[in-house]
Design a protein around this motif. Sequence first.
Motif, short mmCIF file in Angstrom:
data_model
loop_
_atom_site.label_atom_id
_atom_site.label_comp_id
_atom_site.label_asym_id
_atom_site.label_seq_id
_atom_site.Cartn_x
_atom_site.Cartn_y
_atom_site.Cartn_z
N ALA A 113 0.86 -1.18 0.00
CA ALA A 113 0.00 0.00 0.00
C ALA A 113 0.89 1.23 0.00
CB ALA A 113 -0.89 0.00 1.24
N VAL A 114 0.35 2.34 -0.45
CA VAL A 114 1.08 3.61 -0.43
C VAL A 114 0.68 4.32 0.85
CG1 VAL A 114 1.36 5.84 -1.58
CG2 VAL A 114 1.08 3.75 -2.94
N VAL A 115 1.68 4.72 1.66
CA VAL A 115 1.41 5.44 2.90
C VAL A 115 2.22 6.73 2.89
CG1 VAL A 115 1.38 5.37 5.42
CG2 VAL A 115 1.08 3.24 4.12
N GLN A 116 1.52 7.85 2.86
CA GLN A 116 2.18 9.14 2.98
C GLN A 116 2.21 9.51 4.46
OE1 GLN A 116 0.68 12.18 0.29
NE2 GLN A 116 -0.11 10.57 -1.04
N VAL A 117 3.33 10.09 4.91
CA VAL A 117 3.52 10.43 6.32
C VAL A 117 4.03 11.86 6.41
CG1 VAL A 117 4.74 9.81 8.44
CG2 VAL A 117 4.15 8.02 6.80
N TRP A 118 3.45 12.63 7.32
CA TRP A 118 3.95 13.99 7.55
C TRP A 118 3.66 14.40 8.99
CZ3 TRP A 118 -0.43 12.78 4.88
CH2 TRP A 118 -1.62 13.38 5.27
N ILE A 119 4.29 15.49 9.40
CA ILE A 119 4.13 16.01 10.75
C ILE A 119 3.03 17.06 10.74
CG2 ILE A 119 5.26 17.29 12.63
CD1 ILE A 119 6.36 14.45 12.22
N GLY A 120 2.17 17.00 11.73
CA GLY A 120 1.11 18.00 11.89
C GLY A 120 1.51 18.99 12.97
N ALA A 121 0.67 19.12 13.97
CA ALA A 121 0.91 20.07 15.06
C ALA A 121 2.13 19.66 15.88
CB ALA A 121 -0.32 20.16 15.95
N VAL A 122 2.95 20.63 16.20
CA VAL A 122 4.08 20.44 17.11
C VAL A 122 3.85 21.36 18.29
CG1 VAL A 122 6.57 20.61 17.43
CG2 VAL A 122 5.65 19.84 15.23
N LYS A 123 3.73 20.76 19.46
CA LYS A 123 3.47 21.53 20.68
C LYS A 123 4.70 21.49 21.57
CE LYS A 123 -1.39 20.60 20.17
NZ LYS A 123 -2.54 19.87 20.61
N GLY A 124 4.59 22.03 22.75
CA GLY A 124 5.73 22.08 23.65
C GLY A 124 6.27 20.72 24.05
N ALA A 125 5.38 19.77 24.27
CA ALA A 125 5.82 18.46 24.75
C ALA A 125 5.25 17.30 23.93
CB ALA A 125 5.42 18.30 26.22
N SER A 126 4.66 17.60 22.78
CA SER A 126 4.09 16.52 21.97
C SER A 126 3.97 16.98 20.52
CB SER A 126 2.71 16.12 22.51
OG SER A 126 1.82 17.22 22.41
N ASP A 173 2.11 15.61 16.40
CA ASP A 173 1.24 14.71 15.66
C ASP A 173 1.93 14.22 14.40
OD1 ASP A 173 -0.86 15.07 17.47
OD2 ASP A 173 -1.71 16.73 16.32
N ILE A 174 1.73 12.95 14.10
CA ILE A 174 2.14 12.38 12.82
C ILE A 174 0.86 12.02 12.08
CG2 ILE A 174 3.32 10.48 11.65
CD1 ILE A 174 5.23 10.33 14.01
N HIS A 175 0.74 12.47 10.85
CA HIS A 175 -0.43 12.20 10.02
C HIS A 175 -0.08 11.18 8.94
CE1 HIS A 175 -3.06 15.42 11.56
NE2 HIS A 175 -1.90 15.96 11.89
N TYR A 176 -1.10 10.42 8.53
CA TYR A 176 -0.92 9.36 7.53
C TYR A 176 -2.06 9.42 6.52
CZ TYR A 176 1.14 7.41 11.85
OH TYR A 176 1.80 7.22 13.02
N LEU A 177 -1.73 9.09 5.30
CA LEU A 177 -2.73 8.85 4.27
C LEU A 177 -2.37 7.52 3.63
CD1 LEU A 177 -5.14 9.66 2.51
CD2 LEU A 177 -3.51 10.86 1.03
N VAL A 178 -3.26 6.53 3.76
CA VAL A 178 -3.04 5.20 3.18
C VAL A 178 -3.87 5.13 1.90
CG1 VAL A 178 -3.19 2.71 3.52
CG2 VAL A 178 -2.70 4.22 5.48
N GLN A 179 -3.19 4.79 0.81
CA GLN A 179 -3.86 4.74 -0.49
C GLN A 179 -3.74 3.35 -1.11
OE1 GLN A 179 -1.43 8.03 -1.97
NE2 GLN A 179 -3.32 9.18 -2.29
#
Length: 138
Positions: free
Chosen positions: A76-89, A91-97
């Motif tokens: 499968a094709v999985v795109q990965v990128w970073i979303g919100a970056v906060k002080g101590a955490s 997010d990693i986002h994914y799109l599976v195609q």
Amino acid sequence: MRWGDMDAYGHINNVQIVRMLEEARIGAFGPPRGAGLPGVEPQVSLFNDVPDGIMALVVDHKIRYVRTLEYRNVPAVVQVWIGAVKGASFDIHYLVQDPVTGEDCVRASSHLAFVDEATGRVQRLTPEQKERLAPYRH
């Protein structure tokens, strides 16, 4: 996708989707320190560059199944990128195609934090960690 990832309906089981997200996350950002033997360096060495005694932990997953991901004998094709970056955490986002049709099948995100193993306390992201994440934010 593996043959054994299918469920009784012939599509990839939701539990296996979470495993695919994990594989994509580790492929993009590296395995946690001390996990297995050295291999190919990831494009962004994020998880294996944390100090001893610090764990990269998933705090939360959000998964939206847009359409079923049918089993195919190609990855499968999985795109990965970073979303919100906060002080101590962050997010990693994914799109599976679907690898044949290119259709979006799964949209997901994982919320992660670095935690001190001894105290259980969340650690603030260092300026260096935030800098490494910056080029991959969308």
